[in-house]
Write a protein that holds these residues in place. Structure first.
Motif, mmCIF file in Angstrom:
data_model
loop_
_atom_site.group_PDB
_atom_site.id
_atom_site.type_symbol
_atom_site.label_atom_id
_atom_site.label_comp_id
_atom_site.label_asym_id
_atom_site.label_seq_id
_atom_site.Cartn_x
_atom_site.Cartn_y
_atom_site.Cartn_z
ATOM 1 N N HIS A 82 0.856 -1.194 0.000
ATOM 2 C CA HIS A 82 0.000 0.000 0.000
ATOM 3 C C HIS A 82 0.889 1.240 0.000
ATOM 4 O O HIS A 82 0.928 2.003 0.958
ATOM 5 C CB HIS A 82 -0.949 -0.026 1.203
ATOM 6 N N ASP A 88 2.593 4.860 -1.775
ATOM 7 C CA ASP A 88 2.166 6.113 -2.387
ATOM 8 C C ASP A 88 2.414 6.068 -3.891
ATOM 9 O O ASP A 88 3.538 5.900 -4.351
ATOM 10 C CB ASP A 88 2.941 7.268 -1.763
ATOM 11 N N ASP A 89 1.344 6.210 -4.652
ATOM 12 C CA ASP A 89 1.427 6.234 -6.112
ATOM 13 C C ASP A 89 0.834 7.563 -6.578
ATOM 14 O O ASP A 89 -0.339 7.647 -6.924
ATOM 15 C CB ASP A 89 0.669 5.043 -6.701
ATOM 16 N N CYS A 149 -3.147 5.388 -3.014
ATOM 17 C CA CYS A 149 -2.627 4.087 -2.601
ATOM 18 C C CYS A 149 -2.512 3.208 -3.832
ATOM 19 O O CYS A 149 -3.450 3.106 -4.630
ATOM 20 C CB CYS A 149 -3.550 3.447 -1.571
ATOM 21 N N CYS A 193 -5.341 0.226 -3.068
ATOM 22 C CA CYS A 193 -6.735 0.620 -2.860
ATOM 23 C C CYS A 193 -7.228 1.667 -3.856
ATOM 24 O O CYS A 193 -8.402 1.707 -4.171
ATOM 25 C CB CYS A 193 -6.924 1.203 -1.466
ATOM 26 N N CYS A 242 -7.272 4.691 -2.962
ATOM 27 C CA CYS A 242 -7.726 5.758 -2.069
ATOM 28 C C CYS A 242 -6.619 6.800 -1.933
ATOM 29 O O CYS A 242 -5.480 6.560 -2.286
ATOM 30 C CB CYS A 242 -8.021 5.199 -0.684
ATOM 31 N N THR A 243 -6.996 7.946 -1.380
ATOM 32 C CA THR A 243 -5.999 8.952 -1.073
ATOM 33 C C THR A 243 -4.976 8.351 -0.127
ATOM 34 O O THR A 243 -5.328 7.669 0.831
ATOM 35 C CB THR A 243 -6.654 10.175 -0.412
ATOM 36 N N PHE A 244 -3.700 8.571 -0.422
ATOM 37 C CA PHE A 244 -2.630 8.028 0.394
ATOM 38 C C PHE A 244 -2.365 8.940 1.568
ATOM 39 O O PHE A 244 -2.353 10.149 1.405
ATOM 40 C CB PHE A 244 -1.349 7.860 -0.425
ATOM 41 N N PRO A 245 -2.157 8.418 2.768
ATOM 42 C CA PRO A 245 -2.121 7.009 3.134
ATOM 43 C C PRO A 245 -3.531 6.483 3.371
ATOM 44 O O PRO A 245 -4.349 7.136 4.002
ATOM 45 C CB PRO A 245 -1.302 6.989 4.419
ATOM 46 N N CYS A 246 -3.771 5.272 2.892
ATOM 47 C CA CYS A 246 -5.065 4.625 3.102
ATOM 48 C C CYS A 246 -5.138 4.125 4.547
ATOM 49 O O CYS A 246 -4.137 4.100 5.267
ATOM 50 C CB CYS A 246 -5.260 3.477 2.124
ATOM 51 N N ARG A 276 -5.472 1.137 5.696
ATOM 52 C CA ARG A 276 -4.641 -0.055 5.953
ATOM 53 C C ARG A 276 -3.181 0.342 6.175
ATOM 54 O O ARG A 276 -2.495 -0.237 7.015
ATOM 55 C CB ARG A 276 -4.756 -1.044 4.809
ATOM 56 N N ALA A 277 -2.686 1.316 5.416
ATOM 57 C CA ALA A 277 -1.310 1.765 5.585
ATOM 58 C C ALA A 277 -1.120 2.434 6.950
ATOM 59 O O ALA A 277 -0.106 2.215 7.620
ATOM 60 C CB ALA A 277 -0.902 2.714 4.466
#
Length: 58
Positions: free
Chosen positions: A26, A28-29, A33, A36, A38-42, A44-45
């Motif tokens: 998970h 940072d892209d 994420c 996912c 989702c906005t990083f950090p998700c 789970r991260a």
């Protein structure tokens, strides 16, 4: 039930390994994420980071 030190250490090692794997996946892209989307950090991260902090030795 009282856990022995060995059992607790084994569980901490397992949690540490899992948290490390989650953080590696998970990642940072470009603000999202990599898994996912989702906005990083998700979530789970963030949870994995907290677990990693709890299981790291000082």
């Amino acid at each position: 039930m009282v856990e022995t030190t060995t059992e607790a250490d084994s569980e901490n090692d397992t949690l540490h390994q899992l948290a490390t794997e989650i953080l590696n996946e998970h990642a940072d892209d470009y603000g999202l994420c990599a898994v996912c989307g989702c906005t990083f950090p998700c979530a789970r991260a963030v949870l994995a980071e907290h677990n990693l902090a709890l299981t790291s030795t000082p």
